[in-house]
Design an enzyme around this catalytic site. Structure first.
Site, PDB file in Angstrom:
ATOM      1  N   LYS A 143       5.226   9.359   8.498  1.00  0.00           N
ATOM      2  CA  LYS A 143       5.065   8.818   9.860  1.00  0.00           C
ATOM      3  C   LYS A 143       6.142   9.330  10.841  1.00  0.00           C
ATOM      4  O   LYS A 143       6.038  10.449  11.326  1.00  0.00           O
ATOM      5  CB  LYS A 143       5.025   7.282   9.785  1.00  0.00           C
ATOM      6  CG  LYS A 143       3.785   6.764   9.022  1.00  0.00           C
ATOM      7  CD  LYS A 143       3.712   5.274   8.987  1.00  0.00           C
ATOM      8  CE  LYS A 143       2.671   4.776   8.031  1.00  0.00           C
ATOM      9  NZ  LYS A 143       1.301   4.777   8.563  1.00  0.00           N
ATOM     10  N   TYR A 179       0.862  -1.179   0.000  1.00  0.00           N
ATOM     11  CA  TYR A 179       0.000   0.000   0.000  1.00  0.00           C
ATOM     12  C   TYR A 179       0.899   1.229   0.000  1.00  0.00           C
ATOM     13  O   TYR A 179       1.852   1.302   0.790  1.00  0.00           O
ATOM     14  CB  TYR A 179      -0.899  -0.011   1.229  1.00  0.00           C
ATOM     15  CG  TYR A 179      -1.748   1.223   1.431  1.00  0.00           C
ATOM     16  CD1 TYR A 179      -1.494   2.109   2.483  1.00  0.00           C
ATOM     17  CD2 TYR A 179      -2.811   1.514   0.577  1.00  0.00           C
ATOM     18  CE1 TYR A 179      -2.281   3.237   2.677  1.00  0.00           C
ATOM     19  CE2 TYR A 179      -3.606   2.644   0.776  1.00  0.00           C
ATOM     20  CZ  TYR A 179      -3.331   3.501   1.827  1.00  0.00           C
ATOM     21  OH  TYR A 179      -4.110   4.614   2.016  1.00  0.00           O
ATOM     22  N   ASP A 223       9.297   2.815  -0.892  1.00  0.00           N
ATOM     23  CA  ASP A 223       8.302   3.442  -0.030  1.00  0.00           C
ATOM     24  C   ASP A 223       8.655   3.096   1.414  1.00  0.00           C
ATOM     25  O   ASP A 223       8.356   2.011   1.893  1.00  0.00           O
ATOM     26  CB  ASP A 223       6.895   2.947  -0.376  1.00  0.00           C
ATOM     27  CG  ASP A 223       5.852   3.599   0.509  1.00  0.00           C
ATOM     28  OD1 ASP A 223       4.656   3.525   0.167  1.00  0.00           O
ATOM     29  OD2 ASP A 223       6.207   4.185   1.546  1.00  0.00           O
TER      30      ASP A 223
HETATM   31  P1  KE4 Z   1      -0.655   8.408   4.633  1.00  0.00           P
HETATM   32  O1  KE4 Z   1      -1.230   9.103   3.422  1.00  0.00           O
HETATM   33  O2  KE4 Z   1      -1.678   7.585   5.381  1.00  0.00           O
HETATM   34  O3  KE4 Z   1       0.114   9.374   5.556  1.00  0.00           O
HETATM   35  O4  KE4 Z   1       0.494   7.395   4.124  1.00  0.00           O
HETATM   36  C1  KE4 Z   1       0.133   6.435   3.157  1.00  0.00           C
HETATM   37  C2  KE4 Z   1       1.109   5.276   3.232  1.00  0.00           C
HETATM   38  C3  KE4 Z   1       2.095   5.166   2.272  1.00  0.00           C
HETATM   39  N1  KE4 Z   1       2.994   4.155   2.300  1.00  0.00           N
HETATM   40  C4  KE4 Z   1       2.962   3.237   3.294  1.00  0.00           C
HETATM   41  C5  KE4 Z   1       3.987   2.134   3.289  1.00  0.00           C
HETATM   42  C6  KE4 Z   1       1.986   3.306   4.317  1.00  0.00           C
HETATM   43  O5  KE4 Z   1       1.971   2.368   5.289  1.00  0.00           O
HETATM   44  C7  KE4 Z   1       1.037   4.344   4.297  1.00  0.00           C
HETATM   45  C8  KE4 Z   1      -0.050   4.474   5.340  1.00  0.00           C
HETATM   46  N2  KE4 Z   1      -0.176   3.373   6.234  1.00  0.00           N
HETATM   47  C9  KE4 Z   1      -1.493   3.149   6.788  1.00  0.00           C
HETATM   48  C10 KE4 Z   1      -1.455   1.916   7.700  1.00  0.00           C
HETATM   49  N3  KE4 Z   1      -0.953   0.789   7.088  1.00  0.00           N
HETATM   50  C11 KE4 Z   1      -1.983   4.352   7.525  1.00  0.00           C
HETATM   51  C12 KE4 Z   1      -3.167   4.085   8.420  1.00  0.00           C
HETATM   52  C13 KE4 Z   1      -4.443   4.494   7.762  1.00  0.00           C
HETATM   53  O6  KE4 Z   1      -4.631   4.250   6.550  1.00  0.00           O
HETATM   54  O7  KE4 Z   1      -5.278   5.040   8.502  1.00  0.00           O
END
Ligand code: KE4
Length: 431
Positions: A270, A142, A237
């Site tokens: 993060k 993701y 990523d």
């Molecule tokens: P954000 O747009 O949520 O800040 O980041 C997206 C993203 C991009 N790449 C990786 C590897 C990620 O894990 C994420 C976001 N992770 C999720 C949980 N697996 C955020 C939690 C959520 O979606 O509420």
């Protein structure tokens, strides 16, 4: 004090699903989401005053735990100076310098406000820098909810993506090729068929979005070699793994195992925001020179490099860069994972777990999955029962099988012991 249930019912009247991000709604595990009133150290308290040992840490950012005094002091000072200016500040440069000092593959970077924005911008940059349209992603990974990346196709050779989300038209994902994680044959075949048209391959080096699946060194070495041979940019990523699995991120681990290894573009989020909205993407000076205002690839953001968020991120990075920080965090996480495995073995429950730095994952399965189909084959019902058995005992794990867990520097040996005591009871519960 309103109950979690009454707060959830009220939220659902004005917010779709009652949440501002789907995974928070507990729909994967069932039950009522906990409405958090406050966090401190390794703990969260919900609206009913129930305390939990927190293994989500806001899905990764809270590597120091909640309310670290140095971070709060930095944020309070920044707030007093102003919330946002829409103009450059020295602290953006300081934070960029701090990140670049820790990640040799990054010569320049650009701040944005979310991992999605960073991943989306990295793809546009790769397409602009190469003049190519096709991208590779891997099933189970993701990279945020940008249209071109919100794709999950069936297994098998690179296929045209089938959007998992409504609203993503076929023409948007026409150029997104989805391969099986850790599948060398598919990698070879895809580059043989599409090589000259491939702008980039984007990968989670340790896939925390299918719980915890490592890319093998052989797979990563092959991916790097094929990208180099075809002029395709390798995008790491590290939104989740960056400054979480090691001070230099997952790329530092692959660089130690694979001679000369480095990605071309890295995506961060993060931890670098410390809990505030801040993410980044970076790479070589040449690649980053393609970005406006220098080059033809446009990217912008009102709150990019926000002065309060950069203060939070800088204070966080300062703490995690202290000597011994990651040794201690890794040891604490390893104690958790080893203890969970021992408790499951004692109860005769098929269970595997893995960790790197402050990130961990576990599956109810006989062996660690190497790709998304294997993750799907694990015992999801058992995972969900375990989640609730732990939640009932004051341990807050990720409310979904396809999510990693996180330990912070605030988690004490006593917190790990309390978690393992709860796990022994949870594993003993009848299936
Ligand atoms: P954000 O747009 O949520 O800040 O980041 C997206 C993203 C991009 N790449 C990786 C590897 C990620 O894990 C994420 C976001 N992770 C999720 C949980 N697996 C955020 C939690 C959520 O979606 O509420």
């Amino acid at each position: 004090m309103d109950s979690n249930q009454s707060l959830f019912e009220r939220a659902q009247r004005v917010i779709p699903g009652g949440v501002n991000s789907p995974v928070r709604a507990f729909r994967a595990v069932g039950g009522t989401p906990r409405f958090i009133a406050r966090g401190q150290g390794a703990y969260l308290w919900d609206a009913q005053g129930q305390r939990y040992i927190d293994y989500i840490g806001s899905w990764g950012p809270m590597i120091l735990g909640h309310g670290h005094p140095a971070v709060l002091a930095a944020v309070h000072a920044a707030v007093d100076d102003g919330l946002s200016f829409g103009a450059p500040t020295e602290r953006e440069t300081e934070l960029a310098e701090a990140i670049i000092a820790l990640v040799p593959s990054v010569e320049q970077l650009r701040f944005v406000s979310s991992g999605t924005e960073a991943g989306m911008s990295a793809i546009r940059l790769a397409r602009g820098a190469t003049g190519r349209a096709k991208i590779i992603k891997f099933e189970g990974c993701y990279h945020g909810h940008a249209d071109a990346l919100l794709v999950k196709a069936g297994s098998g050779l690179a296929t045209f993506g089938h959007p998992t989300s409504a609203g993503v038209p076929p023409e948007v994902v026409r150029d997104t090729l989805v391969l099986e994680y850790n599948n060398l044959d598919q990698l070879e075949a895809c580059f043989a068929e599409h090589g000259p048209a491939l702008a980039c391959a984007i990968i989670e080096p340790i896939a925390g979005n299918m719980n915890f699946v490592r890319a093998s060194n052989a797979f990563m070495a092959k991916l790097r070699a094929l990208c180099s041979a075809h002029g395709t940019l390798l995008v790491f990523d590290e939104v989740m793994t960056g400054f979480r699995v090691a001070l230099g991120g997952a790329q530092s681990l692959y660089a130690a195992a694979i001679a000369g290894f480095a990605p071309d573009i890295s995506v961060f989020g993060k931890v670098i925001g410390g809990g505030m909205p801040l993410a980044a993407f970076g790479g070589s000076r040449d690649v980053m020179a393609q970005l406006a205002p220098l080059g033809p690839v446009y990217q912008a953001g009102t709150l990019s490099g926000n002065p309060v968020a950069t203060a939070c991120g800088l204070a966080t990075l300062h703490e995690i860069a202290r000597p011994g920080f990651f040794d201690a965090l890794s040891a604490r996480t390893q104690a958790l994972v080893a203890g969970l495995s021992a408790a499951a073995a004692q109860a005769g429950v098929p269970f595997v777990a893995d960790s790197q730095g402050g990130m961990f994952g576990f599956f109810f399965a006989p062996e660690l999955p190497q790709h998304y189909p294997a993750v799907l084959a694990t015992d999801k019902a058992r995972f969900n029962r375990f989640f609730h058995a732990m939640l009932a005992r004051g341990v807050y794990l990720a409310p979904a099988l396809y999510e990693a867990g996180f330990v912070s520097a605030a988690h004490s040996a006593d917190d790990i012991a309390a978690t393992l005591a709860a796990a022994r009871q949870a594993f003993a519960e009848p299936a």
